[in-house]
Design a protein around this motif. Structure first.
Motif, PDB file in Angstrom:
ATOM      1  N   MET A 133       0.861  -1.171   0.000  1.00 31.76           N
ATOM      2  CA  MET A 133       0.000   0.000   0.000  1.00 31.76           C
ATOM      3  C   MET A 133       0.908   1.235   0.000  1.00 31.76           C
ATOM      4  O   MET A 133       1.797   1.341   0.827  1.00 31.76           O
ATOM      5  CB  MET A 133      -0.870  -0.053   1.262  1.00 31.76           C
ATOM      6  CG  MET A 133      -1.834   1.078   1.390  1.00 31.76           C
ATOM      7  SD  MET A 133      -2.913   1.050   2.876  1.00 31.76           S
ATOM      8  CE  MET A 133      -3.571  -0.579   2.926  1.00 31.76           C
ATOM      9  N   ASN A 134       0.658   2.162  -0.942  1.00 31.69           N
ATOM     10  CA  ASN A 134       1.521   3.332  -0.969  1.00 31.69           C
ATOM     11  C   ASN A 134       1.194   4.263   0.200  1.00 31.69           C
ATOM     12  O   ASN A 134       0.168   4.137   0.872  1.00 31.69           O
ATOM     13  CB  ASN A 134       1.492   4.055  -2.321  1.00 31.69           C
ATOM     14  CG  ASN A 134       0.253   4.883  -2.559  1.00 31.69           C
ATOM     15  OD1 ASN A 134      -0.327   5.440  -1.654  1.00 31.69           O
ATOM     16  ND2 ASN A 134      -0.143   4.980  -3.804  1.00 31.69           N
ATOM     17  N   GLU A 135       2.072   5.225   0.458  1.00 28.65           N
ATOM     18  CA  GLU A 135       1.961   6.081   1.634  1.00 28.65           C
ATOM     19  C   GLU A 135       0.671   6.898   1.654  1.00 28.65           C
ATOM     20  O   GLU A 135       0.041   7.059   2.708  1.00 28.65           O
ATOM     21  CB  GLU A 135       3.164   7.018   1.686  1.00 28.65           C
ATOM     22  CG  GLU A 135       3.218   7.851   2.938  1.00 28.65           C
ATOM     23  CD  GLU A 135       4.468   8.718   2.997  1.00 28.65           C
ATOM     24  OE1 GLU A 135       4.404   9.737   3.692  1.00 28.65           O
ATOM     25  OE2 GLU A 135       5.470   8.391   2.357  1.00 28.65           O
ATOM     26  N   ILE A 136       0.229   7.417   0.515  1.00 27.48           N
ATOM     27  CA  ILE A 136      -0.988   8.232   0.460  1.00 27.48           C
ATOM     28  C   ILE A 136      -2.213   7.392   0.798  1.00 27.48           C
ATOM     29  O   ILE A 136      -3.070   7.803   1.578  1.00 27.48           O
ATOM     30  CB  ILE A 136      -1.135   8.901  -0.920  1.00 27.48           C
ATOM     31  CG1 ILE A 136      -0.008   9.915  -1.109  1.00 27.48           C
ATOM     32  CG2 ILE A 136      -2.494   9.571  -1.062  1.00 27.48           C
ATOM     33  CD1 ILE A 136       0.091  10.472  -2.503  1.00 27.48           C
ATOM     34  N   VAL A 137      -2.291   6.197   0.227  1.00 24.50           N
ATOM     35  CA  VAL A 137      -3.423   5.307   0.503  1.00 24.50           C
ATOM     36  C   VAL A 137      -3.406   4.891   1.972  1.00 24.50           C
ATOM     37  O   VAL A 137      -4.452   4.843   2.621  1.00 24.50           O
ATOM     38  CB  VAL A 137      -3.410   4.078  -0.428  1.00 24.50           C
ATOM     39  CG1 VAL A 137      -4.499   3.102  -0.042  1.00 24.50           C
ATOM     40  CG2 VAL A 137      -3.552   4.509  -1.876  1.00 24.50           C
ATOM     41  N   GLN A 138      -2.232   4.641   2.502  1.00 25.66           N
ATOM     42  CA  GLN A 138      -2.121   4.248   3.911  1.00 25.66           C
ATOM     43  C   GLN A 138      -2.609   5.373   4.820  1.00 25.66           C
ATOM     44  O   GLN A 138      -3.363   5.127   5.767  1.00 25.66           O
ATOM     45  CB  GLN A 138      -0.679   3.893   4.247  1.00 25.66           C
ATOM     46  CG  GLN A 138      -0.503   3.398   5.667  1.00 25.66           C
ATOM     47  CD  GLN A 138       0.918   2.950   5.959  1.00 25.66           C
ATOM     48  OE1 GLN A 138       1.762   2.924   5.067  1.00 25.66           O
ATOM     49  NE2 GLN A 138       1.172   2.599   7.187  1.00 25.66           N
ATOM     50  N   LYS A 139      -2.213   6.624   4.541  1.00 26.98           N
ATOM     51  CA  LYS A 139      -2.675   7.761   5.352  1.00 26.98           C
ATOM     52  C   LYS A 139      -4.193   7.925   5.245  1.00 26.98           C
ATOM     53  O   LYS A 139      -4.869   8.203   6.233  1.00 26.98           O
ATOM     54  CB  LYS A 139      -1.989   9.053   4.912  1.00 26.98           C
ATOM     55  CG  LYS A 139      -0.520   9.093   5.188  1.00 26.98           C
ATOM     56  CD  LYS A 139      -0.241   9.319   6.638  1.00 26.98           C
ATOM     57  CE  LYS A 139       1.254   9.461   6.858  1.00 26.98           C
ATOM     58  NZ  LYS A 139       1.638   9.512   8.238  1.00 26.98           N
ATOM     59  N   ALA A 140      -4.738   7.756   4.039  1.00 30.31           N
ATOM     60  CA  ALA A 140      -6.191   7.851   3.847  1.00 30.31           C
ATOM     61  C   ALA A 140      -6.894   6.765   4.656  1.00 30.31           C
ATOM     62  O   ALA A 140      -7.926   7.021   5.286  1.00 30.31           O
ATOM     63  CB  ALA A 140      -6.544   7.742   2.369  1.00 30.31           C
TER      64      ALA A 140
END
Length: 59
Positions: free
Chosen positions: A1-8
């Motif tokens: 999971m990329n960082e942006i998706v993980q933060k979301a």
């Protein structure tokens, strides 16, 4: 999971009814960010006018 998706996903866990954040830097672009859930349970996040994005996804 990329960082942006993980933060979301982390925001979604904290705010299961959805949250709109104004003037946020996302992937090099400043804008409004909505994080919520679609009717089918899918994680939604995007960058549009804060008042428009939840209504856009509702459709």
């Amino acid at each position: 999971m990329n960082e942006i998706v993980q933060k979301a996903d982390e925001l979604h866990c904290s705010y299961p009814n959805g949250i709109t954040l104004s003037d946020r830097l996302v992937d090099g672009v400043v804008g409004n960010l909505y994080v919520g859930t679609a009717k089918d349970g899918e994680l939604l996040f995007g960058n549009l006018a804060a008042s428009t994005l939840p209504k856009y996804y509702e459709r």
